[in-house]
Write an enzyme that holds these catalytic residues in place. Structure first.
Site, short mmCIF file in Angstrom:
data_model
loop_
_atom_site.label_atom_id
_atom_site.label_comp_id
_atom_site.label_asym_id
_atom_site.label_seq_id
_atom_site.Cartn_x
_atom_site.Cartn_y
_atom_site.Cartn_z
N LYS A 186 0.93 -1.21 -0.11
CA LYS A 186 -0.08 0.20 -0.05
C LYS A 186 0.90 1.07 -0.05
O LYS A 186 0.40 2.30 -0.55
CB LYS A 186 -0.86 0.06 1.13
CG LYS A 186 -1.90 -1.35 1.34
CD LYS A 186 -2.62 -1.13 2.50
CE LYS A 186 -2.05 -1.09 3.77
NZ LYS A 186 -1.26 -2.00 4.22
N ARG A 246 12.31 -5.85 4.19
CA ARG A 246 12.10 -4.30 4.12
C ARG A 246 13.24 -3.64 4.94
O ARG A 246 13.66 -3.98 5.93
CB ARG A 246 10.75 -3.77 4.35
CG ARG A 246 10.86 -2.12 4.48
CD ARG A 246 9.30 -1.62 4.60
NE ARG A 246 8.60 -2.17 5.64
CZ ARG A 246 7.25 -2.05 5.85
NH1 ARG A 246 6.56 -1.34 4.99
NH2 ARG A 246 6.56 -2.30 6.89
N ARG A 272 1.40 -8.55 13.84
CA ARG A 272 0.91 -7.30 12.87
C ARG A 272 -0.23 -8.18 11.92
O ARG A 272 -1.44 -7.76 11.63
CB ARG A 272 1.62 -6.70 12.03
CG ARG A 272 2.43 -5.61 13.18
CD ARG A 272 3.50 -5.16 12.16
NE ARG A 272 3.54 -4.31 11.19
CZ ARG A 272 4.29 -4.10 10.27
NH1 ARG A 272 5.62 -4.55 10.14
NH2 ARG A 272 3.95 -3.21 9.32
P1 AMP Z 1 2.23 0.99 9.19
O1 AMP Z 1 3.28 1.65 8.73
O2 AMP Z 1 0.90 1.33 8.40
O3 AMP Z 1 2.20 -0.65 9.03
O4 AMP Z 1 1.67 1.31 10.50
C1 AMP Z 1 2.81 0.88 11.50
C2 AMP Z 1 2.04 0.69 12.81
O5 AMP Z 1 1.68 2.21 13.31
C3 AMP Z 1 1.17 -0.07 12.92
O6 AMP Z 1 1.51 -1.50 13.24
C4 AMP Z 1 0.35 0.56 14.27
O7 AMP Z 1 0.90 0.22 15.54
C5 AMP Z 1 0.38 1.94 13.94
N1 AMP Z 1 -0.75 2.41 13.37
C6 AMP Z 1 -0.37 2.93 11.83
N2 AMP Z 1 -1.89 3.29 11.39
C7 AMP Z 1 -2.82 2.81 12.56
C8 AMP Z 1 -4.22 2.90 12.61
N3 AMP Z 1 -5.11 3.49 11.64
N4 AMP Z 1 -4.75 2.37 13.87
C9 AMP Z 1 -4.11 1.96 14.68
N5 AMP Z 1 -2.58 1.99 14.80
C10 AMP Z 1 -1.98 2.44 13.50
#
Ligand code: AMP
Length: 218
Positions: free
Chosen positions: A13, A127, A171
């Protein structure tokens, strides 16, 4: 064009959002990136969020929702935006709906990146990121020009704490438990389209670009 990109961690994404943001000149809003920036700066939100992020848990809904609602008030979102990694729960999706209603705007398309667990795990474990400018690389798919060094700012690349094996599994579990049901939420609203997240970057980008032209979104 107002988009939501939905899919498991490692679906690509962020990579697609960044390419689409350049192509269509609309902001890429990644809650993960905003939170990581807050952690880097030691902001109060970052201090609260870090413990959840390091474990691969979701940051509480109120915190992320406020971040997005504030961000959508900024001027550069008037011509459109790409939400990457938000919403991730039903509560977040409903809060977003009520804010959009208040702002008098609608999401044009929710794109679901249908991605197999093995591909997600391979992408996340390979990554590497730049701790300074946030640049994203992959050992095999997007290697930096010089091994271990950020192409953009020359800083040594690192593996994100939450890309390490145990956390990745958590995750993916959290995604299944809290986020997957949003596919049906948006299907019922009629705004969901699916692309295969298992393809290479260029293939996904081509499919998306064609979809947006066909739907007259661009
Ligand atoms: P990402 O980079 O999108 O994988 O996000 C990394 C981490 O940030 C996630 O594993 C969550 O801990 C937190 N996070 C990001 N977006 C959200 C969201 N919409 N709701 C809750 N936690 C989030």
């Amino acid at each position: 064009m107002r988009l939501i990109l939905l899919g498991p961690p490692g679906a690509g994404k962020g990579t697609q959002a960044s390419a689409l943001s350049n192509k269509y000149s609309i902001p890429h809003i990644s809650t993960g990136e905003i939170l990581r920036e807050a952690v880097r700066k030691g902001d109060p939100v970052g201090v609260k969020a870090k413990a959840f992020m390091d474990k691969g848990e979701l940051v509480p809904d109120e915190i992320v929702t406020e971040i997005v609602v504030d961000r959508l008030r900024e001027d550069d979102t008037k011509k459109g935006f790409i939400l990457d990694g938000f919403p991730r729960t039903r509560v977040q999706a409903e809060s977003l709906d009520s804010s959009l209603k208040e702002y008098g705007i609608k999401i044009d398309r929710v794109v679901y990146f249908d991605t197999s667990a093995s591909v997600s795990i391979e992408r996340l474990s390979g990554r590497r990121v730049c701790p300074k400018c946030g640049g994203n690389f992959h050992l095999r798919n997007i290697p930096p020009k010089q091994e271990g060094i950020c192409d953009d700012c020359g800083t040594s690349l690192i593996q994100r704490e939450d890309d390490k094996e145990g956390t990745v599994k958590n995750r993916l579990r959290v995604y299944e438990e809290k986020t997957r049901s949003l596919i049906d939420y948006y299907k019922e609203k009629g705004s969901l389209k699916t692309v295969s997240g298992d393809q290479e970057v260029e293939g996904v980008l081509e499919n998306l670009s064609r979809m947006f032209v066909d739907e007259k979104l661009v």
